[in-house]
Design a protein around this motif. Structure first.
Motif, PDB file in Angstrom:
ATOM      1  N   GLY A 162      20.172  -2.153  -7.780  1.00 31.17           N
ATOM      2  CA  GLY A 162      20.311  -0.859  -8.244  1.00 31.17           C
ATOM      3  C   GLY A 162      19.576  -0.244  -7.503  1.00 31.17           C
ATOM      4  N   GLY A 163      19.078  -0.264  -6.673  1.00 30.42           N
ATOM      5  CA  GLY A 163      18.046   0.932  -6.669  1.00 30.42           C
ATOM      6  C   GLY A 163      18.074   0.878  -4.716  1.00 30.42           C
ATOM      7  N   THR A 164      16.661   0.638  -3.976  1.00 35.41           N
ATOM      8  CA  THR A 164      16.829   1.387  -2.753  1.00 35.41           C
ATOM      9  C   THR A 164      15.988   0.585  -1.654  1.00 35.41           C
ATOM     10  N   THR A 165      15.991  -0.526  -2.327  1.00 30.85           N
ATOM     11  CA  THR A 165      15.629  -1.719  -1.931  1.00 30.85           C
ATOM     12  C   THR A 165      16.634  -3.175  -2.035  1.00 30.85           C
ATOM     13  N   ASP A 166      16.561  -4.037  -2.412  1.00 32.97           N
ATOM     14  CA  ASP A 166      17.897  -5.561  -2.555  1.00 32.97           C
ATOM     15  C   ASP A 166      17.009  -6.485  -2.361  1.00 32.97           C
ATOM     16  N   GLU A 167      15.961  -6.708  -1.311  1.00 34.94           N
ATOM     17  CA  GLU A 167      14.871  -7.908  -0.786  1.00 34.94           C
ATOM     18  C   GLU A 167      13.945  -7.655  -1.079  1.00 34.94           C
ATOM     19  N   ALA A 168      13.080  -8.207  -1.559  1.00 32.34           N
ATOM     20  CA  ALA A 168      11.729  -8.095  -1.330  1.00 32.34           C
ATOM     21  C   ALA A 168      10.846  -9.785  -0.726  1.00 32.34           C
ATOM     22  N   ARG A 169       9.781  -9.965   0.186  1.00 32.34           N
ATOM     23  CA  ARG A 169       9.843 -10.962   1.054  1.00 32.34           C
ATOM     24  C   ARG A 169       9.087 -11.273   1.865  1.00 32.34           C
ATOM     25  N   TRP A 170       8.042 -12.120   2.088  1.00 33.94           N
ATOM     26  CA  TRP A 170       7.315 -12.711   2.656  1.00 33.94           C
ATOM     27  C   TRP A 170       7.276 -13.054   3.926  1.00 33.94           C
ATOM     28  N   PHE A 171       6.627 -11.958   4.933  1.00 33.23           N
ATOM     29  CA  PHE A 171       6.466 -12.281   6.403  1.00 33.23           C
ATOM     30  C   PHE A 171       4.996 -13.091   7.025  1.00 33.23           C
ATOM     31  N   PRO A 172       5.143 -13.515   7.887  1.00 37.12           N
ATOM     32  CA  PRO A 172       3.578 -14.203   8.609  1.00 37.12           C
ATOM     33  C   PRO A 172       3.235 -12.828   9.121  1.00 37.12           C
ATOM     34  N   LEU A 173       2.718 -12.135   9.723  1.00 37.05           N
ATOM     35  CA  LEU A 173       1.794 -10.497  10.331  1.00 37.05           C
ATOM     36  C   LEU A 173       2.650 -10.863  11.531  1.00 37.05           C
TER      37      LEU A 173
END
Length: 149
Positions: free
Chosen positions: A116-127
């Protein structure tokens, strides 16, 4: 002197963000869903009136990623001006976004998407994968701070 608007003629938004890297050198990003297309950003967002910038950064990271963090230091402060046409809320006033960027370390919690916010996923990424992602300009600003640091 140029004919710039007086500070009472535009809106200002103070926001705090965190650059969080893990032991493998990956960076944590959140998928911002309010623009014309979803784009990756740093976890963070608007600082509430009654909180410090540091408190805002910690709260926003928790809301958007599920992680508790410790702030490790200030990386930089960036300003960006949005014209009325670039604003997503329909305002006819320009917006000056003041974005405070911290380095941070995960101290607890578990990766959990915001609901219910302004983001809907978080994920780790290699630089080395970040440059190929659809992302907001703040990601590049923050990675520049890291490279200069």
């Amino acid at each position: 002197m140029t004919d710039l608007p007086h500070y009472t003629e535009y809106d200002t938004r103070l926001a705090a963000y965190a650059v969080i890297r893990d032991d493998d050198g990956r960076v944590l990003l959140a998928l911002w869903n309010e623009g014309d297309q979803p784009r990756w950003t740093l976890p963070g967002g608007g600082v509430e009136l009654a909180e410090t910038v540091e408190e805002g950064a910690v709260r926003e990271v928790l809301e958007e990623t599920g992680y508790d963090v410790r702030l490790d230091g200030l990386l930089g402060v960036d300003s960006f001006v949005f014209s009325p046409a670039q604003r997503s809320n329909g305002s006819e006033r320009p917006l000056k976004a003041v974005r405070v960027v911290f380095a941070a370390t995960v101290t607890g919690g578990e990766l959990t998407p915001e609901v219910g916010g302004t983001t809907d996923e978080a994920r780790w990424f290699p630089l080395d994968e970040v440059r190929g992602l659809p992302r907001v300009s703040l990601v590049d600003v923050a990675l520049g701070y890291l490279a200069a640091g």
